[in-house]
Design a protein around this motif. Structure first.
Motif, PDB file in Angstrom:
ATOM      1  N   LEU A 211      37.704  14.899 -12.485  1.00  0.00           N
ATOM      2  CA  LEU A 211      38.230  15.504 -13.627  1.00  0.00           C
ATOM      3  C   LEU A 211      39.433  14.853 -14.127  1.00  0.00           C
ATOM      4  O   LEU A 211      39.629  14.675 -15.152  1.00  0.00           O
ATOM      5  N   PRO A 212      40.442  14.769 -13.317  1.00  0.00           N
ATOM      6  CA  PRO A 212      41.751  14.354 -13.902  1.00  0.00           C
ATOM      7  C   PRO A 212      41.682  12.656 -14.674  1.00  0.00           C
ATOM      8  O   PRO A 212      42.107  12.520 -15.787  1.00  0.00           O
TER       9      PRO A 212
ATOM     10  N   LEU B 205      38.756  11.541 -15.598  1.00  0.00           N
ATOM     11  CA  LEU B 205      38.145  11.429 -16.789  1.00  0.00           C
ATOM     12  C   LEU B 205      38.789  12.182 -17.982  1.00  0.00           C
ATOM     13  O   LEU B 205      38.841  11.376 -19.027  1.00  0.00           O
ATOM     14  N   LEU B 206      39.594  12.976 -17.956  1.00  0.00           N
ATOM     15  CA  LEU B 206      40.657  13.672 -18.775  1.00  0.00           C
ATOM     16  C   LEU B 206      41.488  12.455 -19.262  1.00  0.00           C
ATOM     17  O   LEU B 206      41.992  12.591 -20.526  1.00  0.00           O
ATOM     18  N   LEU B 207      42.169  11.637 -18.242  1.00  0.00           N
ATOM     19  CA  LEU B 207      42.954  10.518 -18.611  1.00  0.00           C
ATOM     20  C   LEU B 207      42.092   9.407 -19.503  1.00  0.00           C
ATOM     21  O   LEU B 207      42.640   8.886 -20.534  1.00  0.00           O
ATOM     22  N   SER B 208      40.878   9.077 -19.127  1.00  0.00           N
ATOM     23  CA  SER B 208      40.201   7.901 -19.567  1.00  0.00           C
ATOM     24  C   SER B 208      39.605   8.090 -20.833  1.00  0.00           C
ATOM     25  O   SER B 208      39.523   7.316 -21.912  1.00  0.00           O
ATOM     26  N   LEU B 209      39.114   9.382 -21.142  1.00  0.00           N
ATOM     27  CA  LEU B 209      38.284   9.806 -22.367  1.00  0.00           C
ATOM     28  C   LEU B 209      39.328   9.465 -23.431  1.00  0.00           C
ATOM     29  O   LEU B 209      38.816   8.928 -24.736  1.00  0.00           O
ATOM     30  N   PRO B 210      40.424  10.234 -23.823  1.00  0.00           N
ATOM     31  CA  PRO B 210      41.212   9.741 -25.056  1.00  0.00           C
ATOM     32  C   PRO B 210      41.480   8.303 -25.266  1.00  0.00           C
ATOM     33  O   PRO B 210      41.461   8.079 -26.455  1.00  0.00           O
TER      34      PRO B 210
END
Length: 425
Positions: free
Chosen positions: A7-8, A10-15
């Motif tokens: 999850l971390p 994913l939250l870093l790469s998505l933006p």
């Protein structure tokens, strides 16, 4: 890596991914190119071709190995939603009475590049075929790869230009759908020849694909129309999402790609249902701008241009493949369209659209890589050819459309709806 630890990342790469997609798409749109080119280019820049070479630590942090399947799965679902929306918008009334033309154009646009690609494959076999690939499967696979039309990318180009409901747009989409079904069937045959499956399994794939198409259009369509009359928006959303997943899963299990299942389900969904329109509007506002770019960028993340090296020979072969693919696919389409009465402008426009490659060809190339029919070097060459051909589609279409956009063709249902609206007013 477990789900909580993913999850971390994913939250870093998505933006970063979404910003890169938006920026790449905006630049390409300003240049008159489809946004998908910029989205794939953004993936290439963020992948091993550039960022992975300049700063491997950044790539490892932003895109750990366990995260790639998550991004790809999200992008795949966005692609399925887009294909569902496209199938729902496709109006067969526009090309009613022209089925012979559609079939002739589709077959000519498939057979000619298939033959030319197979001959080119015989020349490429020595320097670029893996040791595990036989001469015949290798040549046939290259022919299949060069005969592909990028159905989703073509759809996006037409949607961005507002051509989806025109005669030209529907003709191109219908021909591309026929080509892709036949190409996936041929790919199953190539897999059989390569020893990964049997000839019986390949024939079974073809028959099941035809049966599924008939089932969706003859059985599911009227059944859905009756069921959706008695459902609200929330129930309709759940029902359509479940059916979309099952349709895509069915074609995937058959051996034809899941995108065709999503497209056929969209074509089987009634367009005149208010609840379906509401669901489709919500899906287009989320899946297309948020999920779909993830698929294109994940494609770029898997590509490494550095495998070609500084030598001139691979780049010359890239040019030769591009020339053969474009001349055979576009030329065959133009000749077939002219033979059925299209004027030169319409025939050339259709040829330019059918020469659009990219997404579907990338899927086929990945399958060939998995089957060990091609190696990483030829894979990269063919990806570059696909992107170049796709980039040439939009300028060619713009040049042909300078006399004015094609007249928008409307179905009888659309005309009757407008007449009813005028009567109420």
């Amino acid at each position: 890596m477990t789900a909580p630890s993913i999850l971390p990342a994913l939250l870093l790469s998505l933006p970063l991914v979404l910003t890169a997609c938006w920026a790449g798409g905006a630049v390409c749109k300003r240049l008159g190119q489809p946004p998908v080119i910029g989205e794939i280019a953004a993936g290439i820049l963020l992948g091993p071709s550039l960022l992975g070479r300049v700063c491997p630590a950044a790539t490892a942090t932003l895109f750990p190995p366990d995260l790639a399947p998550v991004l790809d799965a999200m992008g795949q679902f966005g692609l399925l939603c887009f294909m569902f929306l496209l199938g729902r918008e496709l109006d067969p009334e526009v090309v009613r009475g022209e089925r012979r033309t559609v079939l002739t154009v589709a077959l000519t646009g498939l057979v000619l590049p298939l033959l030319c690609g197979a001959l080119l494959g015989l020349a490429l076999y020595g320097p670029y075929a893996p040791e595990t690939a036989g001469r015949l499967p290798f040549a046939l696979f290259l022919g299949v790869a060069l005969s592909i039309t990028a159905f989703p990318v073509l759809a996006r180009i037409l949607a961005d230009r507002g051509l989806t409901r025109t005669r030209l747009g529907v003709m191109a989409l219908t021909c591309a759908a026929v080509d892709d079904v036949l190409a996936w069937s041929l790919l199953a045959l190539v897999a059989a020849l390569s020893g990964t499956t049997s000839i019986t399994a390949a024939l079974r794939t073809v028959l099941l694909a035809v049966a599924f198409t008939v089932l969706m259009l003859r059985v599911v369509r009227p059944l859905l129309a009756r069921v959706l009359r008695r459902t609200g928006a929330v129930t309709t959303f759940a029902l359509l999402t479940c059916c979309l997943c099952l349709a895509a899963l069915t074609t995937d299990r058959i051996g034809v790609h899941a995108v065709l299942g999503a497209f056929l389900f969209g074509a089987a969904t009634p367009r005149d249902s208010p609840s379906v329109r509401q669901v489709a509007q919500g899906m287009s506002q989320f899946a297309v701008p948020f999920l779909l770019p993830l698929f294109f960028i994940s494609t770029g993340l898997r590509m490494d241009i550095g495998t070609l090296g500084p030598h001139l020979t691979p780049w010359l072969w890239c040019g030769a493949i591009l020339l053969v693919a474009s001349a055979a696919k576009g030329g065959g389409t133009v000749l077939a369209a002219r033979a059925h009465g299209s004027d030169w402008r319409g025939a050339l426009s259709l040829g330019a659209l059918m020469n659009c490659r990219g997404l579907t060809e990338l899927i086929v190339l990945t399958a060939g890589l998995d089957l060990r029919l091609i190696g990483p070097e030829l894979y990269t060459m063919l990806v570059l050819v696909a992107l170049t051909a796709t980039a040439l589609t939009s300028p060619a279409l713009t040049a042909l459309m300078r006399q004015g956009p094609p007249e928008r063709q409307r179905s009888r249902s659309a005309l009757s709806s407008e007449a009813e609206a005028v009567g109420h007013s």
